[in-house]
Write a protein that holds these residues in place. Sequence first.
Motif, PDB file in Angstrom:
ATOM      1  N   THR A 192       0.877  -1.240   0.054  1.00  0.00           N
ATOM      2  CA  THR A 192       0.118  -0.125  -0.124  1.00  0.00           C
ATOM      3  C   THR A 192       0.864   1.168   0.029  1.00  0.00           C
ATOM      4  N   ASP A 193       0.483   2.205  -0.672  1.00  0.00           N
ATOM      5  CA  ASP A 193       1.194   3.408  -0.677  1.00  0.00           C
ATOM      6  C   ASP A 193       0.515   4.354   0.458  1.00  0.00           C
ATOM      7  N   PRO A 194       1.483   4.608   1.272  1.00  0.00           N
ATOM      8  CA  PRO A 194       1.155   5.529   2.390  1.00  0.00           C
ATOM      9  C   PRO A 194       0.393   6.737   2.456  1.00  0.00           C
ATOM     10  N   LEU A 195       0.674   7.348   1.251  1.00  0.00           N
ATOM     11  CA  LEU A 195      -0.121   8.704   1.008  1.00  0.00           C
ATOM     12  C   LEU A 195      -1.309   8.405   0.586  1.00  0.00           C
ATOM     13  N   THR A 196      -1.473   7.871  -0.510  1.00  0.00           N
ATOM     14  CA  THR A 196      -2.773   7.869  -1.118  1.00  0.00           C
ATOM     15  C   THR A 196      -3.717   6.613  -0.519  1.00  0.00           C
ATOM     16  N   GLY A 197      -3.134   5.727  -0.224  1.00  0.00           N
ATOM     17  CA  GLY A 197      -3.975   4.429   0.302  1.00  0.00           C
ATOM     18  C   GLY A 197      -4.208   3.476  -0.882  1.00  0.00           C
ATOM     19  N   ALA A 198      -3.679   3.698  -1.769  1.00  0.00           N
ATOM     20  CA  ALA A 198      -3.805   2.878  -3.052  1.00  0.00           C
ATOM     21  C   ALA A 198      -2.660   1.874  -2.871  1.00  0.00           C
ATOM     22  N   GLY A 216       2.544  24.597  -3.692  1.00  0.00           N
ATOM     23  CA  GLY A 216       3.373  23.642  -2.744  1.00  0.00           C
ATOM     24  C   GLY A 216       2.959  22.083  -2.924  1.00  0.00           C
ATOM     25  N   HIS A 217       3.767  21.677  -2.167  1.00  0.00           N
ATOM     26  CA  HIS A 217       3.907  19.981  -2.471  1.00  0.00           C
ATOM     27  C   HIS A 217       2.649  19.472  -1.519  1.00  0.00           C
ATOM     28  N   GLU A 218       2.175  20.328  -0.526  1.00  0.00           N
ATOM     29  CA  GLU A 218       1.074  19.848   0.197  1.00  0.00           C
ATOM     30  C   GLU A 218      -0.065  19.664  -0.687  1.00  0.00           C
ATOM     31  N   LYS A 267       4.500  22.254 -12.021  1.00  0.00           N
ATOM     32  CA  LYS A 267       4.100  23.429 -12.181  1.00  0.00           C
ATOM     33  C   LYS A 267       3.072  23.617 -10.905  1.00  0.00           C
ATOM     34  N   LEU A 268       2.337  22.791 -10.561  1.00  0.00           N
ATOM     35  CA  LEU A 268       1.161  22.872  -9.527  1.00  0.00           C
ATOM     36  C   LEU A 268       2.086  22.716  -7.931  1.00  0.00           C
ATOM     37  N   GLY A 328       0.173  19.380  -3.892  1.00  0.00           N
ATOM     38  CA  GLY A 328       0.317  18.260  -4.923  1.00  0.00           C
ATOM     39  C   GLY A 328       0.017  16.728  -4.449  1.00  0.00           C
ATOM     40  N   ASP A 329       0.157  16.745  -3.153  1.00  0.00           N
ATOM     41  CA  ASP A 329      -0.180  15.538  -2.502  1.00  0.00           C
ATOM     42  C   ASP A 329      -1.623  15.427  -2.330  1.00  0.00           C
ATOM     43  N   GLU A 330      -2.390  16.703  -2.165  1.00  0.00           N
ATOM     44  CA  GLU A 330      -3.870  16.495  -2.000  1.00  0.00           C
ATOM     45  C   GLU A 330      -4.662  16.121  -3.473  1.00  0.00           C
ATOM     46  N   MET A 331      -3.829  16.428  -4.531  1.00  0.00           N
ATOM     47  CA  MET A 331      -4.428  16.096  -5.875  1.00  0.00           C
ATOM     48  C   MET A 331      -4.321  14.647  -6.058  1.00  0.00           C
ATOM     49  N   LEU A 332      -3.183  14.177  -5.609  1.00  0.00           N
ATOM     50  CA  LEU A 332      -2.706  12.584  -5.841  1.00  0.00           C
ATOM     51  C   LEU A 332      -4.045  11.812  -5.085  1.00  0.00           C
ATOM     52  N   LYS A 333      -4.251  12.402  -3.719  1.00  0.00           N
ATOM     53  CA  LYS A 333      -5.321  11.624  -2.863  1.00  0.00           C
ATOM     54  C   LYS A 333      -6.651  11.764  -3.764  1.00  0.00           C
ATOM     55  N   LEU A 334      -6.816  12.926  -4.198  1.00  0.00           N
ATOM     56  CA  LEU A 334      -8.035  13.264  -4.962  1.00  0.00           C
ATOM     57  C   LEU A 334      -8.353  12.469  -6.044  1.00  0.00           C
ATOM     58  N   PHE A 335      -7.360  12.059  -6.776  1.00  0.00           N
ATOM     59  CA  PHE A 335      -7.461  11.144  -7.983  1.00  0.00           C
ATOM     60  C   PHE A 335      -7.687   9.619  -7.536  1.00  0.00           C
ATOM     61  N   CYS A 336      -7.009   9.406  -6.363  1.00  0.00           N
ATOM     62  CA  CYS A 336      -7.349   7.950  -6.096  1.00  0.00           C
ATOM     63  C   CYS A 336      -9.032   7.705  -5.364  1.00  0.00           C
TER      64      CYS A 336
END
Length: 519
Positions: A370-376, A409-411, A403-404, A413-421
């Motif tokens: 499991t990916d710890p950030l997204t849960g995927a 900021g990276h936070e 660019k995002l 960016g992390d939020e967008m990755l979690k949103l995609f999952c």
Amino acid sequence: MKILWRVLVSLIVFVMIYFISIYIFSPGGQPLERWQLSFEGKKEFVRMPFKVKTKHPKLLTFTTTFEGKAGDTLVFPQVDGGGFVVYLNGKEIYQTGNLKNGTANIWNSLFSIPLSGYLKNGENVLKVKVFALYNGGLAAAPYIGWRSQIERKILATKFLKSQITLVVMGMAIALGVILTSLAFMDDRNRRRYFVIGMAAFFMSLYLIDLQYWNVSNVSTYLLFRKLFLISLYMSVFLFFDGMERNLFTELKLSKPFLAVMIGVSVCVFIQPTPFLFKEVLGVGTLFTVVLITISAIEVYWRKRYEMIYPLSLSMEIAIYAIILALKGKPNAFLIPYVTMALTAGLGITLVKDYGRTYSNMLISHKASLTDPLTGAFNRNVLKDLRLSSQDVIAMIDMDAFKKLNDTFGHEKGDEMLKLFCKKSEENLRTGDFVIRYGGDEFLMILRDCTRKDAVSIVERVKKSFEKEALKYRVTFSYGVERVEKSLEWALLRADSKMYSMKENLKKFSKKKRSLKEFR
């Protein structure tokens, strides 16, 4: 406090078993306690229960009288011997086993005999001939009653005394199957599960000795009884060995007790006569009590709370059985209750133990996949992934993700990755899933799907994602390919299509083009 509570529960259950024993051997009708005993030309009056030990097979004849108005059913709660015949007023009304060699296993059975058609209005003469192979007699006073009044007691007593053995036998076999199966699934605890599983199998084999069975000659009868008792010793030893592996490995008592068990088994097996066979059984009984006692002491000492209840109950029943034996009263009916306590206690404990182990393994295994950030899932899942030619994969990569991160900021960016999952999970079908392939790249696994349907699914995810992500100017490109040859081949094709889409979107960022051009 936990120990006291479990001991208290075991005492409550023991009291219930104690009252069961009183119920089993209490007469349901008029007890026939005073009899005349005749054997070898001697006559004497005896009171029931009564049994005699004999060095050589003997025929014991018991005679008594009763009034015809006492009832229409004669009940023998327990007959010790290898067979018996019942006569009423000079007529044979019942026989089990053979009075010539007495090789029926009847000692743990209840017999109810209808008397209708044989009764007289006044005094009736009842005669019972018992074949004593190494001991014989009536271990509990027979009684007479009306069938309509005592039928429930007869049925209940049969179940509580002998038929419950079949229930316990089934429990022991089930536990054996479960534990031997677990042994092949858990390398770390393989030997412990296997040993206790085999103990359950041997115990189920011994329990046959508590049922009624009949053979043709004494040598065969002795052979079966010896094998059943050796199965009991094997079962108790294997149980002890499994407990030692689980609780107190530093004691290393299994090896010396293995030698003792083999010695006791050989001693039982080589006895040539029924009398000598009976004489050495006390050694085997002592062996089993010692092993159970040591197990119980270690469980108390090490505060293994889950095992305190079954072992406490087993010890209490064993002590009660010894007291009954010293008083010359039947105690074999207690064996299924000891077995039930150990089987139920061990079964629940070991299955729970495996459940905890399996749960920990799942947690550990899931963490590795499991990916710890997204849960995927992460790409480790691909090692064990099995795909067919009907499955489709979609390679996905975020557009303008650098660019995002630079802008918001990276936070974010992390939020967008979690949103995609999250949006993928909401829009994918059952059985489909997402893998975080690396960085801002994802892989969709779409089971039993056409390319056209796969595109529709990905577009549905994209539309849902863009509703919240476009305000940050984030979308994604993708490539879809069926797994026709291999996963590696499909990954390369999907990756190539994804980058084609990405390049074309860069060239025509201000124009809308049909997606068919990029598929």
